[in-house]
Each structure stands twice: as C-alpha cells, then as structure tokens.
Design a protein around this motif. Structure first.
Motif, PDB file in Angstrom:
ATOM      1  N   ASP A 388      16.439 -20.147 -30.432  1.00 52.39           N
ATOM      2  CA  ASP A 388      16.068 -21.107 -29.384  1.00 52.39           C
ATOM      3  C   ASP A 388      14.765 -20.707 -28.710  1.00 52.39           C
ATOM      4  O   ASP A 388      13.933 -21.562 -28.365  1.00 52.39           O
ATOM      5  CB  ASP A 388      17.187 -21.205 -28.338  1.00 52.39           C
ATOM      6  N   ALA A 389      14.573 -19.394 -28.532  1.00 52.73           N
ATOM      7  CA  ALA A 389      13.352 -18.914 -27.867  1.00 52.73           C
ATOM      8  C   ALA A 389      12.120 -19.189 -28.732  1.00 52.73           C
ATOM      9  O   ALA A 389      11.051 -19.559 -28.220  1.00 52.73           O
ATOM     10  CB  ALA A 389      13.470 -17.419 -27.570  1.00 52.73           C
ATOM     11  N   GLU A 390      12.249 -19.003 -30.043  1.00 46.14           N
ATOM     12  CA  GLU A 390      11.130 -19.259 -30.941  1.00 46.14           C
ATOM     13  C   GLU A 390      10.783 -20.744 -30.971  1.00 46.14           C
ATOM     14  O   GLU A 390       9.606 -21.131 -30.941  1.00 46.14           O
ATOM     15  CB  GLU A 390      11.473 -18.767 -32.344  1.00 46.14           C
ATOM     16  N   ILE A 391      11.797 -21.589 -31.010  1.00 43.27           N
ATOM     17  CA  ILE A 391      11.561 -23.039 -31.005  1.00 43.27           C
ATOM     18  C   ILE A 391      10.902 -23.463 -29.704  1.00 43.27           C
ATOM     19  O   ILE A 391       9.941 -24.254 -29.702  1.00 43.27           O
ATOM     20  CB  ILE A 391      12.894 -23.788 -31.217  1.00 43.27           C
ATOM     21  N   ALA A 392      11.400 -22.945 -28.596  1.00 45.74           N
ATOM     22  CA  ALA A 392      10.827 -23.287 -27.287  1.00 45.74           C
ATOM     23  C   ALA A 392       9.372 -22.858 -27.203  1.00 45.74           C
ATOM     24  O   ALA A 392       8.529 -23.556 -26.616  1.00 45.74           O
ATOM     25  CB  ALA A 392      11.644 -22.637 -26.172  1.00 45.74           C
ATOM     26  N   GLU A 393       9.046 -21.709 -27.803  1.00 47.07           N
ATOM     27  CA  GLU A 393       7.663 -21.223 -27.792  1.00 47.07           C
ATOM     28  C   GLU A 393       6.735 -22.221 -28.483  1.00 47.07           C
ATOM     29  O   GLU A 393       5.647 -22.533 -27.980  1.00 47.07           O
ATOM     30  CB  GLU A 393       7.581 -19.863 -28.476  1.00 47.07           C
ATOM     31  N   VAL A 394       7.166 -22.726 -29.635  1.00 51.71           N
ATOM     32  CA  VAL A 394       6.350 -23.702 -30.363  1.00 51.71           C
ATOM     33  C   VAL A 394       6.219 -24.996 -29.565  1.00 51.71           C
ATOM     34  O   VAL A 394       5.115 -25.546 -29.422  1.00 51.71           O
ATOM     35  CB  VAL A 394       6.959 -23.990 -31.748  1.00 51.71           C
ATOM     36  N   GLN A 395       7.320 -25.481 -29.037  1.00 52.13           N
ATOM     37  CA  GLN A 395       7.274 -26.750 -28.297  1.00 52.13           C
ATOM     38  C   GLN A 395       6.398 -26.649 -27.065  1.00 52.13           C
ATOM     39  O   GLN A 395       5.621 -27.567 -26.765  1.00 52.13           O
ATOM     40  CB  GLN A 395       8.696 -27.181 -27.934  1.00 52.13           C
ATOM     41  N   ASN A 396       6.483 -25.532 -26.360  1.00 58.11           N
ATOM     42  CA  ASN A 396       5.634 -25.354 -25.177  1.00 58.11           C
ATOM     43  C   ASN A 396       4.172 -25.208 -25.565  1.00 58.11           C
ATOM     44  O   ASN A 396       3.276 -25.748 -24.889  1.00 58.11           O
ATOM     45  CB  ASN A 396       6.096 -24.123 -24.384  1.00 58.11           C
ATOM     46  N   TYR A 397       3.913 -24.493 -26.660  1.00 54.86           N
ATOM     47  CA  TYR A 397       2.536 -24.313 -27.111  1.00 54.86           C
ATOM     48  C   TYR A 397       1.928 -25.655 -27.507  1.00 54.86           C
ATOM     49  O   TYR A 397       0.773 -25.961 -27.166  1.00 54.86           O
ATOM     50  CB  TYR A 397       2.500 -23.345 -28.295  1.00 54.86           C
ATOM     51  N   VAL A 398       2.689 -26.446 -28.244  1.00 58.18           N
ATOM     52  CA  VAL A 398       2.173 -27.724 -28.723  1.00 58.18           C
ATOM     53  C   VAL A 398       1.853 -28.655 -27.555  1.00 58.18           C
ATOM     54  O   VAL A 398       0.893 -29.436 -27.615  1.00 58.18           O
ATOM     55  CB  VAL A 398       3.178 -28.358 -29.710  1.00 58.18           C
ATOM     56  N   LYS A 399       2.615 -28.559 -26.478  1.00 59.02           N
ATOM     57  CA  LYS A 399       2.317 -29.375 -25.290  1.00 59.02           C
ATOM     58  C   LYS A 399       0.921 -29.070 -24.756  1.00 59.02           C
ATOM     59  O   LYS A 399       0.223 -29.968 -24.275  1.00 59.02           O
ATOM     60  CB  LYS A 399       3.362 -29.126 -24.204  1.00 59.02           C
TER      61      LYS A 399
END
Length: 558
Positions: A388-399
C-alpha cells in the motif's frame, strides 16, 4: 493453489464463433473471411462501406521503459478494452501481431496475459493467418529479382557494392546478420556481401502497416529504393518490376484480422513492425476501420513511450491523419523499483525509496506524452506483492505531475479490474481535452528532426554523426525526401543508447551509426548505438521450453 498460466487460461476460454463477434460490430457473415472458427479477415468491400461513418475516440496505451520485471502494456490494452465494454461503451482493441523471433527468443508472446488476453493465443503467437509469411515472401521475392537482374546483364547498371535491399527472416538469427551471397561459380551469379534483417524490421512490413489500401500499398512498394548506380542515382523496386507481384503476395495480408478477448469483445490484430528498429504500431487499415466500427478504440505502441508513443504520434498519426483523444501510461511497482536501482531478485521486498527514485522515469514519459498535446493517465498494473505504501508513493508522485494514477487489476480480474480506469479514460476522451500536434514540422531538416527527438524526448545533450551520414541526409533532402519523419532505432531499455542506464538520464550523447531511407514507407530510419536489425537469441531461448504435451497441446508458449 497454483495460479494457471496464461496459456492455460487462454485454452479454457469460452470463445464465440467469429461471426458472432463480427455481428457485434454490425458486420455480416459475408463481410468475413473465416480462418477456422475463431478468427477472420475483413473483406475490403465491407471496409469501404464504413467511409461515411464518424470516427470514434482513439486511445493510446504506452508505457515506461521496459525492464525484466515486466510492465504489461498489451495486458493493460486488452484489460482497458474489456473494461470499456463492461461499463457499457462500444469499444474495440487494435494491437500488433506477434513475431516468431521474440516468441521463441526472450520476450514471449504478444496477446496479453492472465485474464486480459486476446484469443486464440496459440495461433496469434505462431503462424496466425499467415501475414508475416506473406511479408517475408514478398520481401525476398524482391531480393531474388534484384540478384536475377544483375545476373542477366544488369541493364539498370546497379552498383553491386550499393545494393541496400537485404533479405529477411521472421526469426532471431545473429549468424545471418552479415553474409556473402552468390558463391559457387559462374552459374550462381556475382558474389557480394549481403545480410538478413528480421521480418518485422522490413520496409514491406512498415508499408503494409501505413498503406491506406491495396492500391496505395502497391504504389509504396514501387517507391522503395533497393540499390544505387555508380553515379549514386537510386534504383527503385518498380525499376526491377517487382512491385506488382509483391502486391499479389500481400493482397490478403493487408486485410485486418478479427479475433476476440477472453470476454468476447472484438479486437483487430494486424501488422507488426518492431518498435525499437521500426515504427512499432498496428496497421492504419485496422485502426481506421476500428474507428468506424466502435466509439472507442484502444491501441498500443511498442516498448516505452520514448520509442512507441513518439513514433505513433510523429509517424503513424502524422501520416494517417489520426488524432488521439487520450493516452494511458502503464507502469508497475516492480519496474519502478528496478528503475530506482533495485536488482530483480530483490523486487519482492518493500522499498518505497526505490519507487520514489524510479518515478523519475515515469515523470519523464508523462511530460513527453503531454508535449504532444495529448492528456495522459497512469495505469498501475497491479501485482500481488505491491505494498500500500509503494502504491501511495506512485499516486502521490503522479499528482505532482498534473495527472493521476489508477490501480488496475485486469490480470487477475479481467475487465472488472479496469472499470475505474475505463470510466476516467472515457471521460477524458469525451471531453475533447486533446490538442494533438506532432513534435516537429515536416519542413524541418532531417538532422534537426533527429536532434529534436534526442534533446526533447531523450534529454540528450547532443547527437553525433559522421560527415558521411550528414552528407547522406542532405543528399536525400536534395532528392525531395526532406519532408519525411525520422524513425529512431535504439535500445528500448533506456532514454539513452546504453541499455544499462535506467531512470531518467540527462547529459548523454546519441551516436548515429547509420541512416536508411525507407522511401516507400515514408520515413528515414536512424540507427543509434548498438541496436541490431536482426536480433540474436539469448543463452537460454524460450524455444527450449516450448513443446507439445501428451494431449497434443502446446506447452511453454506465453
């Protein structure tokens, strides 16, 4: 419980007769040329009836730079097509046919994976409807006619040192890259150096994929330059008298192939130029037909966006007059970690910092796609080990890059796993947010076009090329070919020409080793670094594990 393999999932598919798939598109049985029960070609007369229909929305699926960890671009293309149909949209999928070379080499099949596949998977990854064999035969017919012309007196005064037409074979075979032909005495002709490319690198393949119809195909075949005279004037395929017979060999190959997904949604699988040494897109004929038959057409371009998407925009869309409405950029947590410096054997461990570093590659591709004026959404192709932390990192970065990243579970769930992505992509496509424009104008000089791609897409500091290459480009401009786009042939693994240089490198140099004029296809091929137009097999090719089981079923093909 062991997860079934791709081929096991495909073998268990509940396929509909191909006539029923055609009926979903409004095609009658007489419009189809069946190849067995589950695949068919479309009659040209049926395609001609579509001309007055409005076009649907064209959606490109592309990806970050490929890694051994896998990205799943074709799987996402299929999953998105299924997802769009699942939410009530009339959608089609358009992808390329698979080459036997990588299928038996390292890359594997090209029909998707898991529960997001196009079937019949075995046929698609082997001989399919014979298109590649027809292209190979047409190409090598021209090769034989060139040598035959020289043998019988060389009326065209071809300089045998300047025959530029090589032979092709749809197999990875490094031993054929450079050969000596016509040995064995007077009756076998005049000895000369020659060589083989893989069929998917053939200009005939590129022409089939860019031609609008059979007449255009034959005209383009005649335009191909096969050799030069001593005065450096070009010799064309039509001078040899080969283009008519080549068109005859290709008269069925130019017809799009209709198949279906595991969820019985229609798909065109047609044409297959390589993306690192050719333009990497399915045929214009299939794409244009799909746009008339469906409201949304999901297509892909080979390898990462630096190669596939750039060529899709700058070559295919430019030449065919296509306007993409949206794009999807595929990434996996595993691949991002590899771009962030993690070794393949360590990808199973959570590493948010490596994901953050690897996102530099993702951000570069987002920026590049946006530079063509096409809105982009990131699809995170989900693996069970993603945290979940890795996915959240990508989603936040893409924002921070002005877009969004959506989790997709199509490999495990099929179209149900891409509903969120499908809704967002349809919303973007329907909003007319795209302001597509190619990267450079037609009139820009050829070397300036090369520099434009190298500096704006690859972020290189410079392009280096010998004087003879620059002189050759100027000579082609003087002959009237200066308005052609360029097709960059380089490694798919990096923005640079060094396959080991992952992430988002800057300050590198793009060395141009060779340039080839594809006058019939309508582009100039620019060969950079160590890229080969005839790949070799790896130490342990996939072919070692492909066989028939006791039931006569194929094993090991994926």
């Amino acid at each position: 419980m062991t997860q079934p393999s791709d081929i096991e999932i495909a073998r268990a598919a509940k396929k509909l007769p191909i006539q029923e798939i055609g009926a979903k598109l409004g095609l009658a049985p007489k419009d189809l040329i069946p190849f067995g029960h589950d695949k068919a070609k479309i009659e040209p007369e049926a395609l001609a009836r579509l001309d007055d229909r409005p076009d649907g929305k064209l959606i490109l699926v592309t990806a970050i730079n490929p890694t051994p960890a896998g990205e799943g671009k074709t799987t996402t293309t299929v999953g998105l097509g299924d997802g769009l149909n699942r939410i009530g949209k009339k959608a089609m999928i358009c992808i390329r046919e698979a080459s036997l070379g990588p299928n038996f080499g390292m890359k594997g099949g090209a029909a998707g994976g898991g529960h997001a596949q196009i079937v019949p998977m075995e046929d698609m990854n082997l001989h399919f409807t014979g298109d590649f064999h027809a292209i190979t035969s047409a190409h090598n017919l021209l090769s034989a006619m060139i040598d035959n012309h020289i043998y019988w007196g060389n009326e065209l005064e071809i300089d045998m040192r300047r025959v530029v037409w090589r032979r092709v074979l749809d197999m990875n075979d490094r031993a054929l890259r450079q050969i000596t032909a016509s040995l064995g005495g007077v009756s076998n002709g005049f000895p000369r150096e020659a060589g083989f490319d893989i069929t998917v690198a053939s200009e005939v393949m590129a022409i089939l994929c860019l031609a609008k119809d059979l007449a255009d195909l034959e005209s383009r075949l005649g335009d191909m330059i096969v050799a030069y005279r001593r005065d450096r004037s070009p010799v064309y395929a039509r001078d040899i008298g080969a283009h008519g017979a080549m068109a005859v060999l290709l008269k069925d190959a130019i017809k799009p192939n209709l198949v279906q997904t595991l969820e019985n949604n229609p798909a065109f699988v047609h044409g297959g130029p390589f993306a690192n040494i050719a333009h990497g897109c399915n045929s214009v004929v299939a794409t244009r037909a799909a746009l008339k038959l469906a409201d949304y057409v999901v297509t892909e371009a080979g390898f990462g966006a630096d190669l596939g998407a750039e060529k899709f925009f700058d070559i295919k869309c430019r030449k065919a007059g296509l306007t993409p409405a949206a794009s999807v950029l595929v990434a996996t947590i595993r691949a991002l970690k590899m771009n962030g410096g993690v070794a393949k054997e360590d990808l199973g461990a959570e590493n948010v910092e490596a994901v953050r570093k690897g996102c530099a590659n993702l951000a570069r591709h987002i920026e590049n796609v946006k530079s063509f004026g096409v809105p982009v959404v990131v699809a995170i192709n989900h693996f069970s080990g993603d945290s979940d932390a890795e996915i959240a990192e990508v989603q936040n970065y893409v924002k921070t890059q002005g877009t969004e990243a959506i989790i997709c579970r199509h490999w495990a769930e099929g179209g149900a796993g891409t509903e969120e992505l499908a809704r967002r992509v349809a919303e973007i496509a329907d909003s007319d947010m795209s302001h597509f424009a190619p990267l450079y104008p037609d009139e820009k000089p050829l070397f300036k076009k090369i520099e434009e791609i190298a500096k704006r897409i690859y972020r290189a500091d410079e392009v280096i090329a010998d004087k003879k290459i620059r002189d050759q480009l100027r000579e082609w401009e003087n002959q009237g070919y200066g308005n052609l786009p360029v097709c960059m042939a380089k490694t798919q693994y990096s923005f640079s020409t060094d396959p080991a240089l992952r992430g988002a490198p800057t300050g590198h140099t793009i060395p141009v080793r060779e340039v080839r004029l594809s006058a019939g296809a309508g582009f100039v091929v620019v060969i950079c670094g160590e890229i080969m137009t005839m790949p070799g097999l790896p130490r342990h090719p996939a072919a070692e594990k492909i066989c028939l089981n006791d039931a006569g079923e194929i094993e090991g093909l994926f």
